[in-house]
Design a protein around this motif. Structure first.
Motif, short mmCIF file in Angstrom:
data_model
loop_
_atom_site.label_atom_id
_atom_site.label_comp_id
_atom_site.label_asym_id
_atom_site.label_seq_id
_atom_site.Cartn_x
_atom_site.Cartn_y
_atom_site.Cartn_z
N ALA A 43 0.82 -1.21 0.00
CA ALA A 43 0.00 0.00 0.00
C ALA A 43 0.85 1.26 0.00
N THR A 251 -4.82 -0.58 -2.71
CA THR A 251 -4.41 0.51 -3.59
C THR A 251 -4.34 0.01 -5.02
N MET A 295 -2.23 6.65 1.97
CA MET A 295 -2.56 5.74 0.87
C MET A 295 -3.98 5.98 0.37
#
Length: 330
Positions: A43, A251, A295
């Protein structure tokens, strides 16, 4: 610069640390291992750009002050840093390059979408509804909607603003709901632990919405991967215009999301050239307080039938996620 011995030692330590950390992040991106902490580190892949840039500068400065074998070693390390910087720059470049949708001055998008994780229903419901009203949201996806949060949303005027609803509340993290200005039909629950739904949205040009909240990988990557396998199958099996909206707990660098991108979907923030737009964590919650977001784990993915004029994030008290808004055109 870097003239004294202690300063050079400190610079070398920083350079080695930054380069090592960045190489680890590159390996996470390339191999995407399934061990729990490796999934977590993936991430942070975009941060490798900063690590490589810092190490490259320091290594090149140290090289100027060195001779012999040390000079050659520093040159090799600097070359690795520059190569890593170029690789990760190419990964993030799509957020800043290419054409994207534009609206005429004062124009309105064909569709305005918003998603927000309420953090076990503790988010400020009035603020969430105010954001939806302010941005003319047509479709709102909320995660972690508890029964009490649902009542606060109703009291704040959400049902009047977006009268069509689907999904369910829960006292756990699995309360995922959709609120819409358009009629909803074909509501189907997907086998995703934290709650995910497939819904047909009768907009002026109808589309299929997937409201998503996958498991948190730190609670077990195997469960997270099962959620993504189920979601991936459902999304691919559906024909026509599709939006996949919600808290992904992933992500764009995680393999499950990359599978959807490879299947022809695109991330709204990247389509809009929104740049670095992290959604977690915020400064609002003590446990995860951070001066900056680290993130982007909340997303709006869209099929090729859509384009995106802009995306934006906004903080809401009581939750560790930022709301994500996307202005979409056909």
């Amino acid at each position: 610069m870097l003239t004294s011995g202690p300063v050079r030692v400190a610079a070398a330590s920083i350079a080695v640390g930054a380069l090592t950390g960045s190489v680890v992040l590159t390996l996470m991106r390339v191999t995407t291992p399934s061990a729990v902490w490796f999934v977590a580190f993936t991430a942070l892949v975009p941060l490798a750009v900063l690590g490589y840039a810092l190490s490259a500068v320091l290594l090149l400065l140290l090289r100027r002050r060195s001779t012999g074998g040390l000079r050659r070693g520093l040159g090799t390390a600097a070359a690795v840093a520059v190569a890593g910087l170029l690789f990760h720059s190419l990964l993030v470049a799509p957020a800043f390059t290419g054409a994207h949708a534009a609206l005429a001055a004062g124009g309105r998008p064909d569709l305005s979408v918003m998603t927000l994780n309420l953090r076990f229903g503790e988010a400020d419901a009035a603020r969430a509804v105010a954001l939806a009203r302010e941005h003319g949201v047509d479709v709102l996806v909320l995660e972690e909607v508890t029964p009490s949060a649902r009542e606060r949303l109703r009291a704040a005027g959400l049902d009047a603003l977006l009268p069509h609803a689907a999904g369910s509340t829960s006292v756990t993290a699995s309360g995922t709901m959709v609120f819409s200005a358009y009629p909803l039909s074909g509501v189907t629950r997907l086998p995703v632990r934290n709650g995910a739904w497939r819904v047909q949205v009768a907009a002026s040009e109808p589309f299929t919405l997937f409201a998503v909240h996958t498991s948190q990988p730190l609670h077990g990557p195997a469960r997270w991967e099962r959620d993504w396998d189920a979601l991936d199958r459902a999304v691919r099996a559906q024909a026509g215009p599709r939006l996949v909206v919600g808290d992904y707990n992933a992500t764009l660098d995680h393999r499950p999301v990359r599978r959807l991108l490879d299947a022809g979907f695109a991330d709204a923030a990247r389509t809009a050239n929104a740049g670095w737009q992290p959604t977690w964590p915020t400064r609002q919650v003590t446990k995860y307080r951070s001066p900056v977001g680290l993130m982007a784990i909340d997303h709006v993915l869209h099929s090729a039938d859509f384009d995106v004029a802009s995306t934006a994030t906004a903080e809401v008290d009581g939750t560790d996620h930022r709301a994500l808004l996307a202005r979409i055109v056909r």
